[in-house]
Write a protein that holds these residues in place. Structure first.
Motif, short mmCIF file in Angstrom:
data_model
loop_
_atom_site.label_atom_id
_atom_site.label_comp_id
_atom_site.label_asym_id
_atom_site.label_seq_id
_atom_site.Cartn_x
_atom_site.Cartn_y
_atom_site.Cartn_z
N PHE A 179 -15.25 -34.39 7.35
CA PHE A 179 -15.53 -35.77 8.19
C PHE A 179 -15.26 -36.47 7.46
O PHE A 179 -14.70 -36.65 6.14
N SER A 180 -13.99 -37.11 8.13
CA SER A 180 -13.45 -38.61 7.43
C SER A 180 -13.65 -39.64 6.36
O SER A 180 -14.97 -39.98 6.73
N GLU A 181 -12.84 -39.80 5.22
CA GLU A 181 -13.57 -41.01 4.21
C GLU A 181 -12.78 -41.90 4.34
O GLU A 181 -13.35 -42.80 4.01
N GLY A 182 -12.65 -42.12 5.75
CA GLY A 182 -12.19 -44.56 5.93
C GLY A 182 -13.02 -44.75 6.17
O GLY A 182 -14.46 -43.97 6.98
N ALA A 183 -12.74 -46.04 6.17
CA ALA A 183 -13.97 -46.91 6.38
C ALA A 183 -14.83 -47.18 7.98
O ALA A 183 -15.67 -47.33 7.62
N LEU A 184 -13.41 -47.36 9.58
CA LEU A 184 -14.26 -47.44 9.98
C LEU A 184 -14.54 -46.47 11.12
O LEU A 184 -15.49 -46.54 11.62
N SER A 185 -14.15 -45.10 10.79
CA SER A 185 -14.99 -43.32 11.22
C SER A 185 -16.18 -43.97 10.33
O SER A 185 -16.89 -42.92 11.65
N THR A 186 -16.41 -44.00 9.51
CA THR A 186 -17.82 -44.06 8.52
C THR A 186 -18.46 -44.56 9.31
O THR A 186 -19.73 -44.34 9.62
N CYS A 187 -18.08 -45.77 9.32
CA CYS A 187 -18.73 -46.74 10.05
C CYS A 187 -19.24 -46.70 11.27
O CYS A 187 -20.43 -47.01 12.55
N ILE A 188 -18.25 -46.42 12.45
CA ILE A 188 -18.55 -46.01 13.38
C ILE A 188 -20.08 -44.75 13.47
O ILE A 188 -20.76 -44.34 14.74
N THR A 189 -19.47 -43.69 12.66
CA THR A 189 -21.17 -42.34 12.65
C THR A 189 -21.72 -43.09 12.43
O THR A 189 -22.52 -42.62 12.50
N LEU A 193 -25.13 -42.49 13.98
CA LEU A 193 -26.45 -42.13 13.80
C LEU A 193 -27.68 -42.90 14.64
O LEU A 193 -28.89 -42.95 14.89
N MET A 194 -27.65 -44.48 14.13
CA MET A 194 -28.28 -45.79 14.53
C MET A 194 -28.87 -45.19 15.82
O MET A 194 -29.84 -45.30 16.43
N LEU A 195 -27.85 -45.05 16.79
CA LEU A 195 -28.54 -44.95 18.32
C LEU A 195 -29.05 -43.96 18.33
O LEU A 195 -29.99 -43.74 19.15
N ALA A 196 -28.84 -42.40 17.26
CA ALA A 196 -29.76 -41.32 17.69
C ALA A 196 -31.26 -41.80 17.21
O ALA A 196 -31.85 -41.08 18.00
N ALA A 197 -30.98 -42.21 16.07
CA ALA A 197 -32.46 -42.77 15.60
C ALA A 197 -33.10 -43.35 15.83
O ALA A 197 -34.54 -43.84 16.86
N SER A 198 -32.87 -43.90 17.15
CA SER A 198 -33.09 -45.23 18.44
C SER A 198 -33.94 -44.49 18.88
O SER A 198 -35.14 -44.94 19.45
N TYR A 226 -19.17 -54.57 7.28
CA TYR A 226 -18.15 -53.96 8.00
C TYR A 226 -16.72 -55.39 7.99
O TYR A 226 -15.95 -55.27 7.53
N VAL A 227 -17.16 -55.86 8.61
CA VAL A 227 -16.53 -57.28 7.96
C VAL A 227 -16.52 -57.99 6.94
O VAL A 227 -15.41 -58.37 6.58
N VAL A 228 -17.27 -58.46 6.75
CA VAL A 228 -17.96 -58.25 4.90
C VAL A 228 -16.36 -57.39 4.48
O VAL A 228 -16.17 -57.82 3.16
N ASN A 229 -17.19 -56.63 4.03
CA ASN A 229 -16.52 -55.45 2.68
C ASN A 229 -16.85 -54.19 3.56
O ASN A 229 -17.65 -53.22 3.66
N SER A 230 -15.19 -54.02 3.80
CA SER A 230 -14.97 -53.16 4.73
C SER A 230 -14.87 -51.49 3.71
O SER A 230 -15.66 -50.39 4.14
N ASN A 231 -14.60 -51.59 2.85
CA ASN A 231 -14.37 -50.66 1.56
C ASN A 231 -16.19 -49.94 1.79
O ASN A 231 -15.98 -49.18 0.41
#
Length: 287
Positions: A179-189, A193-198, A226-231
């Motif tokens: 898995f990538s350590e990038g903020a955007l790809s992590t947020c998408i992942t 997962l949230m969708l799968a949990a629902s 993500y908008v407030v603090n993507s890091n």
């Protein structure tokens, strides 16, 4: 609980499963001990234990597959559920019987550093710290096996699922590297997962409105963070997967470090698995 414990312990000691488990662990321990300590004259016994962590992938599924799955298959679980004992005590009695079987080879393994001391200088502190960590690691794996055994009535399925989960936990470092350590790809992942949990929640409660609300709230919260603090999401997948890296928490013990955090982690895994096992049985009782 005592009656359940004695019954389970007697069943393991009057069948081949318990003896095979003990034999398998002692056999591999003896092989590695001969190779590392006796032949190579390596004084660190904890490194031998570190090389043996894979033994749980095979031994634990075989030992735990019949714990609760066989009770469901033979319908004897109805007798347990109607007994004047709480479900928690039944589960703990079965689990403590497994721990007792595991403690037998561990008691013999405790003699290995004493054997090594006859041939040279041995650090008993680091050696027995490694043994403690190995014992806690085994107890945590046994708890996982008990929980998975409560989910099915097939011993084969229970053994296969236990192996798959333990193997995934064993290979967690390798899995996290994909898995990538990038903020955007992590947020998408996390969003997926949230969708799968629902979806899972919907299959359980059959209420589309509640499931959709949970999904929307979760997705909105991820977007705001993500908008407030993507890091905040940088390396988040790796950090989340490390929670399931059970073998990784044994590393400090293997290095001779008395890791209090590791002890708390292993005890937490045991407690969570016991709780989930009880809930699985209680759910079946009410159904």
């Amino acid at each position: 609980m005592t009656a359940v414990y004695k019954r389970e312990l007697r069943s393991y000691l009057t069948s081949m499963i318990g003896y095979l488990f003990i034999f398998f662990i002692l056999l591999l321990t003896g092989i590695y001990f001969s190779a590392y300590q006796l032949d190579a004259a390596y004084p660190r016994f904890e490194y031998t234990l570190s090389a043996l962590t894979f033994v749980f992938l095979i031994s634990v599924p075989i030992l735990t597959m019949r714990t609760l799955a066989e009770e469901r298959k033979q319908k004897t679980d109805q007798l347990l559920l109607t007994a004047p004992v709480s479900v928690g005590k039944i589960v703990m009695g079965k689990y403590l019987a497994l721990v007792t079987i595991f403690a037998i080879p561990m008691a013999i393994i405790c003699l290995y550093p004493l054997v090594m001391s006859k041939f040279g200088t041995v650090s008993f502190g680091t050696a027995y710290t490694g043994i403690l960590g190995f014992f806690l690691l085994g107890c945590a794996n046994l708890a996982i096996g008990v929980f998975i055994s409560s989910l099915t009535e097939s011993q084969v399925i229970a053994a296969v699922l236990t192996f798959v989960f333990l193997f995934a936990f064993f290979m967690m470092n390798g899995i996290s590297s994909f898995f990538s350590e990038g903020a955007l790809s992590t947020c998408i992942t996390f969003g997926l997962l949230m969708l799968a949990a629902s979806i899972i929640i919907y299959t359980m409660i059959k209420n589309f409105l509640i499931s959709a609300v949970i999904c929307l709230i979760g997705e909105a919260a991820l977007a705001v963070v993500y908008v407030v603090n993507s890091n905040f999401f940088a390396g988040g997948i790796q950090k989340a997967l490390q929670i399931f890296n059970i073998s990784g928490h044994f590393d400090n013990f293997a290095n001779g470090i008395f890791d209090v955090n590791g002890i708390v982690y292993f005890l937490s895994v045991i407690a969570v698995c016991m709780f989930l096992t009880v809930q699985s049985i209680v759910k079946r009782r009410w159904n």
